[in-house]
Design a protein around this motif. Structure first.
Motif, short mmCIF file in Angstrom:
data_model
loop_
_atom_site.label_atom_id
_atom_site.label_comp_id
_atom_site.label_asym_id
_atom_site.label_seq_id
_atom_site.Cartn_x
_atom_site.Cartn_y
_atom_site.Cartn_z
N SER A 57 0.88 -26.43 -87.52
CA SER A 57 -0.43 -26.78 -88.06
C SER A 57 -0.82 -25.82 -89.19
CB SER A 57 -1.48 -26.72 -86.96
OG SER A 57 -1.17 -27.61 -85.91
N GLY A 58 -1.21 -26.39 -90.33
CA GLY A 58 -1.60 -25.58 -91.47
C GLY A 58 -0.43 -24.87 -92.13
N ARG A 59 0.78 -25.41 -91.92
CA ARG A 59 1.97 -24.78 -92.50
C ARG A 59 2.79 -25.83 -93.24
NH1 ARG A 59 3.79 -21.10 -87.24
NH2 ARG A 59 1.78 -20.08 -86.97
N TRP A 60 3.76 -25.33 -94.03
CA TRP A 60 4.57 -26.18 -94.89
C TRP A 60 6.04 -25.93 -94.59
CZ3 TRP A 60 0.01 -23.96 -95.82
CH2 TRP A 60 -1.01 -24.75 -96.36
N LEU A 61 6.79 -27.02 -94.34
CA LEU A 61 8.21 -26.91 -94.01
C LEU A 61 9.03 -27.40 -95.20
CD1 LEU A 61 10.10 -26.25 -91.55
CD2 LEU A 61 10.21 -28.73 -91.17
N ILE A 62 9.93 -26.55 -95.67
CA ILE A 62 10.78 -26.91 -96.80
C ILE A 62 12.25 -26.77 -96.37
CG2 ILE A 62 9.05 -26.13 -98.46
CD1 ILE A 62 10.80 -23.67 -99.00
N PRO A 63 13.16 -27.47 -97.03
CA PRO A 63 14.58 -27.25 -96.74
C PRO A 63 14.97 -25.80 -97.00
CG PRO A 63 14.27 -29.23 -98.08
CD PRO A 63 12.96 -28.50 -98.07
N GLY A 64 16.05 -25.36 -96.40
CA GLY A 64 16.51 -24.00 -96.63
C GLY A 64 16.71 -23.72 -98.11
#
Length: 401
Positions: A57-64
């Motif tokens: 929550s409130g975070r951003w997931l990017i590829p490695g």
């Protein structure tokens, strides 16, 4: 079973944009799509975590993140200083450098010369990113000593190289005005590409500009390194042929700083200044031509290894949007490495999607916001690193120099 996930995070798509929050899961090292029932790990879960789902929550997931041009085994700028480091100490310093990169979100690197496969095998896989090596840099002296470019390239491939690194133009130590003199002919560059292709390897060409860039394009090399004097016509041809530009902007500013500090000869100054002045324009030229760009740091000292991902901000300052820079730092670099991945060593695609290798970075700030262009490269922005489905939660102590 190796499984886990991130719940309620905004996930980067292949175009560098974030959508609405979703759940992402992985199993046996690959993404499997959404998987509900979030359950955040405890706050003291430093190091690796096995199967917990992280609350995103409130975070951003990017590829490695991918550093497509580094020198992880280099711990000093000057070759004589590097050679003076005892072998065991050099391996330990390399281990620390690679571990520092991993904790900051770099899950794959392409070493552009200096890191040998035999040394890499002495470093535990869990402590480092995925690595592809060039083993050595092949300049005119190295090629002549080996009996020609093909023999030098063949020796690198036998040693374990997935990349042949040709030094196609002179570097910062050469006289002002000599930047465009090609080191290798088109026939020599073509021979290296042909030989590499026989084993599924690729060719990367250090080329500031001029005929060396033309040779790289015509011979079918995979990437042009640096390319600060790239022309619009060259960029268009390179884009048509599917090459990638790896600019390495920041290293030349760092070299300028080393000159100013008296750590390098002042005679290098005019040539470095030429490079620094021209480099952002080359990035814009590539962008306008549709030539793919990958992030590469060209780091070669302990401090540079720890700050390698600040190259992201340099790409944005040069004219890429944050979205384009995110693609450069993830998908484009990953695709470059995946094209030469050897048998038994699959490479990520740079995408977060079912079936893809689960390499990712969870950030606590939005890297697509221009105000946060330093987020990539800021260790405090990294809440978790996922490498092949294994979750690493960096602790402050891990990030100390």
């Amino acid at each position: 079973m190796n499984q886990g996930g991130v719940a309620n995070a905004r996930v980067l798509d292949e175009h560098g944009r974030f959508g609405a929050p979703v759940d992402i899961a992985w199993r046996d090292g690959r993404f499997v799509g959404t998987d509900g029932a979030p359950g955040a790990p405890s706050a003291d879960a430093g190091g690796d975590t096995g199967t917990a789902t992280i609350d995103g929550s409130g975070r951003w997931l990017i590829p490695g993140l991918v550093d497509a041009h580094t020198h992880a085994a280099w711990q000093a700028f000057d070759a004589a200083d590097r050679d003076a480091i005892p072998e065991a100490e050099a391996v330990e310093l390399t281990r620390r450098a690679l571990h520092a990169m991993l904790l900051r979100g770099t899950t794959s690197v392409r070493d552009a010369g200096g890191l040998r496969s035999d040394s890499l095998r002495a470093i535990e896989v869990d402590a480092r990113p995925r690595v592809q090596t060039a083993e050595v840099l092949i300049d005119r002296e190295a090629a002549d000593a080996a009996g020609g470019v093909e023999r030098a390239a063949e020796a690198a491939l036998v040693a374990g190289a997935r990349w042949i690194k040709l030094v196609g133009t002179a570097g910062v130590a050469s006289p002002q005005g000599s930047r465009l003199d090609p080191v290798f002919s088109l026939d020599e560059t073509t021979a290296a590409v042909r030989l590499a292709a026989q084993t599924g390897a690729g060719v990367m060409v250090h080329a500031w500009g001029g005929a060396a860039v033309d040779h790289a394009i015509e011979a079918g090399a995979a990437s042009i390194e640096h390319g600060m004097f790239l022309t619009a016509a060259q960029a268009a041809r390179a884009a048509e042929r599917g090459l990638v530009l790896v600019p390495t902007l920041r290293i030349y500013r760092q070299v300028r700083g080393m000159i100013d500090a008296g750590e390098l000869p002042g005679a290098f100054g005019p040539r470095v200044d030429e490079a620094v002045a021209a480099h952002p324009g080359a990035v814009r030229t590539a962008r306008d031509a549709g030539l793919r760009i990958a992030l590469g740091s060209d780091s070669g000292t302990p401090e540079q290894h720890r700050t390698a991902l600040r190259e992201f901000a340099a790409l944005v300052e040069a004219g890429l949007t944050p979205e384009d820079a995110l693609v450069a730092a993830t998908r484009t670099g990953a695709e470059l490495l995946a094209a030469v991945a050897g048998p038994g060593s699959p490479a990520p695609s740079g995408r977060i999607a079912p079936g893809e290798i689960a390499d990712a970075v969870l950030l606590n700030v939005d890297p697509s916001d221009p105000a946060n262009r330093d987020a990539i490269g800021d260790p405090s922005a990294v809440d978790a690193v996922i490498l092949g489905g294994r979750t690493i939660l960096p602790r402050a102590a891990d990030l100390d120099p």
